[in-house]
Design a protein around this motif. Structure first.
Motif, PDB file in Angstrom:
ATOM      1  N   UNK A 251     -27.013   9.330 -12.304  1.00 22.36           N
ATOM      2  CA  UNK A 251     -28.132   8.568 -11.752  1.00 22.36           C
ATOM      3  C   UNK A 251     -29.452   9.023 -12.386  1.00 22.36           C
TER       4      UNK A 251
ATOM      5  N   UNK B 287     -40.315   4.892 -17.925  1.00 23.07           N
ATOM      6  CA  UNK B 287     -40.072   5.758 -19.078  1.00 23.07           C
ATOM      7  C   UNK B 287     -39.166   6.935 -18.726  1.00 23.07           C
TER       8      UNK B 287
ATOM      9  N   UNK C  46     -35.370   7.511 -20.225  1.00 26.36           N
ATOM     10  CA  UNK C  46     -35.024   8.742 -20.952  1.00 26.36           C
ATOM     11  C   UNK C  46     -33.906   9.505 -20.226  1.00 26.36           C
TER      12      UNK C  46
ATOM     13  N   UNK D 257     -30.669   7.879 -20.926  1.00 28.94           N
ATOM     14  CA  UNK D 257     -30.215   8.161 -22.293  1.00 28.94           C
ATOM     15  C   UNK D 257     -29.657   9.579 -22.402  1.00 28.94           C
ATOM     16  N   UNK D 258     -30.294  10.521 -21.705  1.00 24.99           N
ATOM     17  CA  UNK D 258     -29.775  11.897 -21.691  1.00 24.99           C
ATOM     18  C   UNK D 258     -28.413  11.934 -20.994  1.00 24.99           C
TER      19      UNK D 258
ATOM     20  N   UNK E 228     -32.259   4.401 -10.753  1.00 25.11           N
ATOM     21  CA  UNK E 228     -33.225   4.544  -9.667  1.00 25.11           C
ATOM     22  C   UNK E 228     -34.612   4.638 -10.277  1.00 25.11           C
TER      23      UNK E 228
END
Lengths: 264, 79
Positions: free
Chosen positions: A76, A84, A88, A91-92, A105
Motif C-alpha cells: 500500500x 508524488x 514514488x 514504484x518502490x 492511498x
C-alpha cells in the motif's frame, strides 16, 4: 465454497483481504492470517531499520511470512499525502515486492485519514499508465468510484467508516450504489468492527472485504479472523440465495387451512 | 580549516551517512541491510536516489556520492 474473487484476471480463493497493521507480533499475525483464509494481504513500505549487531532480520521477515503462507502481497501507499509521494512509494513497492499490484492511498490529513479524492484519481491514472494494477482506497462517493474505474483501476475499495474506527458501514446506500454501478470488483475497505459489518458489506453487493484492525486489535485475533471469514462467506451466500422482500406487515408462515376450531 | 568543513556525506533514510567517495547502490544496501542481498539479488528491498527509483538491475552501475539523498525501504506490517 464462497467462490473466487477475480481481480485483474487473477483468481483468489477468498473474498477476504487482510491488512497487517496493529498486530502485536508477527507470530500472532501469522495465526490470524491463517485463520482468516485470506489469499491477499496488505503490507506497508517503510525505511529499513538501521542494523543492530546480533539482531534478527526484524520487519523484513514480513516479506518472508507472506511468502511462506503463500499469500499474495498487496503493497500500500499508506501515509502518503500527495500524488508524488504515493506514486514514488508504489514504484518502490513494485521493486521491493516484485508485484505491480498496489493498494493506492492518498490521504487528506492525518486526523481524519480520509482519502483525498482529487489526488487519488490523479495518482491512479498515472500508475495505471505506468503499468500498475491499481486498487484505490476511496470514500463512499459513487461518482469518485466511477472516475477511478474510468481511469482504469482494477477494483474500487470504498470505506465503510474511517480507518480503525470500527463504526461499520455508515452509508450503506452509497456502498450499495457503488457496487451496483461498478464493473470492476468492489471491496469494502476500512471501518469494519465486527462480523455483522463484513456480512452486511457482502449483502450490499460488495465482492470482498478488506480489514485489519477489527482482527489484529480484537481480544482474540484468531477467533475474530475466523468470524470474519465466515461472515464474508455468509454474506456472499445470502446474496446468491436471494433474500425475501421486506414487507410492511406480518405474513403467517403457517397455513391457516386445517386450523383447530376450538370453543374456548 | 579542514576541521570546520563537514565531512562528506550522503543522507540515507533521513540520516547523515559518511561517504568519502561514491559507492555502488549494491554496496550501500549490503552495508545497511546485510541480509537483504542474497547471491547478488536484493530481497524485498527497494532504493530511491534523489526521489527516483533505482531499478534492481541498475544497482551495480549506479553510484551514491556525497550529497545524494537515498531512501532504502522494505515491506513491513501495515494497512
Amino acid at each position: 465454497m464462497s467462490g473466487v474473487l477475480t481481480i485483474a484476471g487473477v483468481e483468489l480463493g477468498s473474498r477476504l483481504v487482510m491488512g497487517t497493521g496493529g498486530a502485536p507480533s508477527l507470530l500472532a499475525l501469522e495465526d490470524a492470517l491463517v485463520a482468516s483464509g485470506t489469499e491477499l494481504t496488505t503490507v506497508a513500505m517503510r525505511r529499513v531499520a538501521r542494523p543492530t549487531p546480533g539482531a534478527a532480520a526484524g520487519d523484513t521477515s514480513m516479506w518472508g511470512l507472506l511468502d511462506r503462507l503463500g499469500i499474495r502481497a498487496l503493497p500500500n501507499t499508506a501515509g502518503c499525502f500527495s500524488v508524488r509521494e504515493a506514486v514514488l512509494t508504489a514504484q518502490l513497492a513494485r521493486e521491493a515486492c516484485g508485484t505491480d499490484w498496489v493498494k493506492l492511498e492518498v490521504i487528506a490529513d492525518d486526523v481524519t485519514l480520509l482519502p483525498e479524492p482529487l489526488g487519488l484519481v490523479e495518482a491512479a491514472e498515472e500508475l495505471v499508465r505506468d503499468g500498475f494494477t491499481v486498487l484505490p482506497y476511496c470514500g463512499d462517493d459513487p461518482i469518485v468510484a466511477r472516475r477511478l474505474e474510468d481511469v482504469g483501476c482494477a477494483a474500487v475499495m470504498p470505506l465503510g467508516a474511517p480507518i480503525g474506527s470500527g463504526l461499520g458501514i455508515l452509508n450503506p446506500r452509497n456502498i450499495e450504489a457503488i457496487a451496483a454501478a461498478a464493473s470492476v470488483p468492489v471491496i469494502l475497505d476500512a471501518g469494519i468492527g465486527t462480523a455483522s459489518d463484513a456480512a452486511l458489506a457482502m449483502e450490499l453487493g460488495c465482492d470482498g472485504v478488506l480489514l485489519a484492525t477489527a482482527v489484529t486489535r480484537a481480544v482474540d485475533p484468531v477467533q475474530m479472523a475466523r468470524a470474519m471469514r465466515l461472515a464474508v462467506e455468509a454474506g456472499h451466500l445470502a446474496v446468491g440465495a436471494g433474500r425475501i422482500p421486506r414487507r410492511e406487515r406480518a405474513l403467517a408462515s403457517s397455513s391457516p387451512e386445517g386450523r383447530l376450531d376450538l370453543a374456548l | 580549516m579542514a576541521e570546520t568543513l563537514p565531512a562528506p556525506h550522503a543522507v540515507v533514510n533521513g540520516e547523515p551517512y559518511p561517504l568519502d567517495a561514491p559507492v555502488p547502490v549494491t554496496d550501500l544496501v549490503a552495508r545497511l541491510v546485510p541480509g537483504s542481498v542474497v547471491d547478488g539479488v536484493p530481497q524485498g528491498v527497494a532504493v530511491a536516489l534523489d526521489d527516483a527509483v533505482v531499478p534492481r538491475g541498475a544497482w551495480e552501475s549506479t553510484t551514491v556520492g556525497p550529497g545524494a539523498r537515498v531512501e532504502v525501504v522494505t515491506a513491513v506490517q501495515g494497512g
